[in-house]
Design a protein around this motif. Structure first.
Motif, short mmCIF file in Angstrom:
data_model
loop_
_atom_site.label_atom_id
_atom_site.label_comp_id
_atom_site.label_asym_id
_atom_site.label_seq_id
_atom_site.Cartn_x
_atom_site.Cartn_y
_atom_site.Cartn_z
N LYS A 114 42.48 -43.92 33.77
CA LYS A 114 43.83 -44.30 34.21
C LYS A 114 43.85 -45.80 34.35
CE LYS A 114 47.31 -43.07 37.64
NZ LYS A 114 47.90 -44.39 37.84
N ASP A 115 44.88 -46.43 33.80
CA ASP A 115 44.95 -47.88 33.98
C ASP A 115 46.11 -48.24 34.89
OD1 ASP A 115 47.19 -47.74 32.36
OD2 ASP A 115 46.66 -49.51 31.18
N TYR A 116 46.10 -49.47 35.35
CA TYR A 116 47.09 -49.98 36.29
C TYR A 116 47.81 -51.13 35.60
CZ TYR A 116 44.96 -46.78 39.45
OH TYR A 116 44.53 -45.61 40.00
N LYS A 117 49.02 -50.82 35.11
CA LYS A 117 49.68 -51.76 34.19
C LYS A 117 50.47 -52.85 34.88
CE LYS A 117 50.19 -49.13 29.93
NZ LYS A 117 50.38 -47.68 30.06
N GLU A 141 50.59 -55.15 43.52
CA GLU A 141 49.96 -54.04 44.25
C GLU A 141 50.99 -52.97 44.57
OE1 GLU A 141 47.77 -56.30 47.17
OE2 GLU A 141 46.51 -57.00 45.52
N ASP A 172 51.76 -50.83 42.31
CA ASP A 172 52.41 -50.62 40.99
C ASP A 172 53.82 -51.15 40.97
OD1 ASP A 172 50.28 -49.57 39.60
OD2 ASP A 172 50.76 -47.48 40.08
N ARG A 182 44.38 -57.53 41.35
CA ARG A 182 44.93 -56.51 42.25
C ARG A 182 43.83 -55.97 43.14
NH1 ARG A 182 49.21 -52.34 39.66
NH2 ARG A 182 48.49 -51.16 41.48
N ILE A 224 43.32 -51.39 43.10
CA ILE A 224 43.06 -50.51 41.94
C ILE A 224 42.54 -49.16 42.47
CG2 ILE A 224 41.60 -50.23 39.86
CD1 ILE A 224 43.93 -52.37 39.69
N ASP A 248 45.92 -44.80 44.36
CA ASP A 248 46.56 -43.48 44.32
C ASP A 248 45.58 -42.36 44.03
OD1 ASP A 248 46.06 -44.64 41.87
OD2 ASP A 248 47.75 -43.68 40.88
#
Ligand code: AMP
Ligand code: GLY
Length: 425
Positions: free
Chosen positions: A217-220, A224, A226, A416, A419, A422
């Protein structure tokens, strides 16, 4: 074997890192590479879409295999170029030909492909300038939010998600009649909004057989929690906890198998990675998009978890005997956190000296936008480096990533701090 990797990001450094562990490697080249690949391979300063320059590098250095990192050379036909050239055609290219690369190069093509082969995806219709009025009428039939996608490559910016119908109509008009995303938005896909949690699954295929690589899963988003602008990716986690066996079985049966057999049925001989962007909608996977390459920074967590020889897997792709190759993955969790230049993804400065890298332990530093000048490592892009760590849990791996980040610095460094927020247990 002598191997040439095309590209210059964290993904390509991760390829070089993993391939350099193979006993079969004689020489490793990266074109153009970065300060990280410079430490473990020979960088060659050419543009990967300049195929004549690539040919020269391959012949001069007796390269036995080419591994393509980014999508641009694939969509532009680097694999086809090799096959059409007498001196190059026996040299395997890891990455699809133009016909397969259309899965990423054209959203309209990939939606038609999914529909034809019964692969779950959001309902859609495509429109052009000539059918603008029908596009507006189609929007009226949908519930918000409205998802508009430029058909072609738009540097990750071609997707708009809008709550307001009037705004959606205005944007559709902008995309089709004013070429908001240039040629890429000459055709626009409008699709139903899927509500769920996103994840990515990666597949390596020789066109017949395939291996399912670890999920990630990436954090685009830049911010912070998202929020804020989209980036290339600010961090990643592998594996994804909710991608359990039951879910991954559904992915394999409903998506991976029909994708690989669909390519075969359509006469597309696909040798390379398929990056499947998925939405988990109430436990059921739907395809959001295909990419014809690995993800960045997902590669920086996926490849380090593979414990078997990557070169041997690539040989399987080239010789179409991937089913005979051993493939193992560690159970450990990998996390990566991207250090970026202040201001990114908008305007930022480059050329900042990066210090503290010698103090890193219990982490792997994958360089992205870096260069080396007179033995000094300087920032050279928006995304500068990805700090990857392992642990028994997400928390433990992240702790190592962040402890090491505290040792590294460059002017206006940003990252960030949340990461995996969630996904933690
Ligand atoms: P894409 O470039 O197709 O991956 O789209 C960019 C992002 O837009 C995805 O990562 C999703 O977060 C979001 N997205 C795209 N299509 C949909 C959809 N049909 N429903 C909900 N979100 C979407
Ligand atoms: N991290 C998303 C991508 O590589 O497209």
């Amino acid at each position: 074997m002598n191997i040439l990797i095309l590209g210059s990001g964290g993904r390509e450094h991760a390829f070089a890192y993993k391939l350099s562990q193979s006993k079969k490697i004689k020489k490793l080249f990266v074109a153009p590479g970065n300060a990280g690949t410079h430490q473990i391979a020979e960088n060659i300063a050419i543009n990967p879409t300049d195929f004549e320059a690539v040919k020269k590098v391959v012949l001069t250095n007796k390269v036995d295999m080419v591994v393509v990192g980014p999508e641009a050379p694939l969509v532009a036909g680097v694999h086809d170029y090799f096959l059409a050239d007498n001196e190059l055609k026996s040299i395997p290219v890891i990455g699809p030909k133009k016909d397969g690369a259309l899965l990423e190069g054209s959203k309209d093509f990939s939606k038609q492909f999914m529909q034809k082969h019964g692969i779950p995806t959001a309902k859609y219709q495509s429109f052009t300038k000539e059918t603008l009025a029908e596009g507006h009428a189609f929007l009226e039939t949908l519930n918000p939010p409205f998802v508009l996608k430029a058909d072609g490559l738009a540097a990750g910016k071609g997707v708009l998600i809008l709550d307001d119908i009037e705004e959606a109509k205005a944007e559709l008009t902008e995309m089709l009649t004013n070429e908001k995303f240039g040629e890429a938005s000459a055709t626009v896909v409008i699709e139903e909004f899927l509500k769920g949690i996103e994840l990515s699954v990666f597949v390596l295929t020789d066109g017949k057989n395939y291996k399912v690589l670890p999920s990630a899963k990436d954090y685009k988003r830049i911010g912070e929690g998202d929020v804020g602008l989209n980036t290339g990716g600010m961090g990643a986690i592998s594996p994804v906890p909710f991608a359990d066996e039951v879910f991954l079985n559904k992915v394999e049966e409903r998506i991976i198998k029909p994708t690989v057999t669909g390519l075969q049925k359509d006469g597309i001989d696909y040798r390379g990675f398929i990056f499947i962007g998925l939405m988990n909608v109430n436990g059921y996977p739907f395809v959001i998009e295909y990419n014809v390459r690995m993800g960045d920074p997902e590669t920086e967590v996926v490849l380090p978890r593979i414990t078997s020889d990557l070169l041997s897997l690539f040989e399987g792709v080239a010789n179409q005997n991937l089913d005979e190759k051993s493939y193992e993955v560690t159970n450990e969790v990998a996390t990566t956190v991207m250090l970026v230049s202040g201001g990114y993804p908008e305007a930022y400065e480059k050329g900042k000296e990066i210090t503290g890298l010698d103090n890193v332990d219990n982490a792997i530093v994958f360089h992205a936008g870096t260069k080396i000048e007179e033995n000094t490592i300087l920032s050279n892009g928006g995304r500068v480096m990805a700090i990857t760590s392992f642990g028994n849990t997400i928390e433990e791996a992240l702790k190592h990533s962040y402890t090491n980040i505290d040792k590294i610095s460059f002017e206006k460094m940003n990252y960030r701090k949340d990461i995996g927020f969630d996904l933690k247990s």
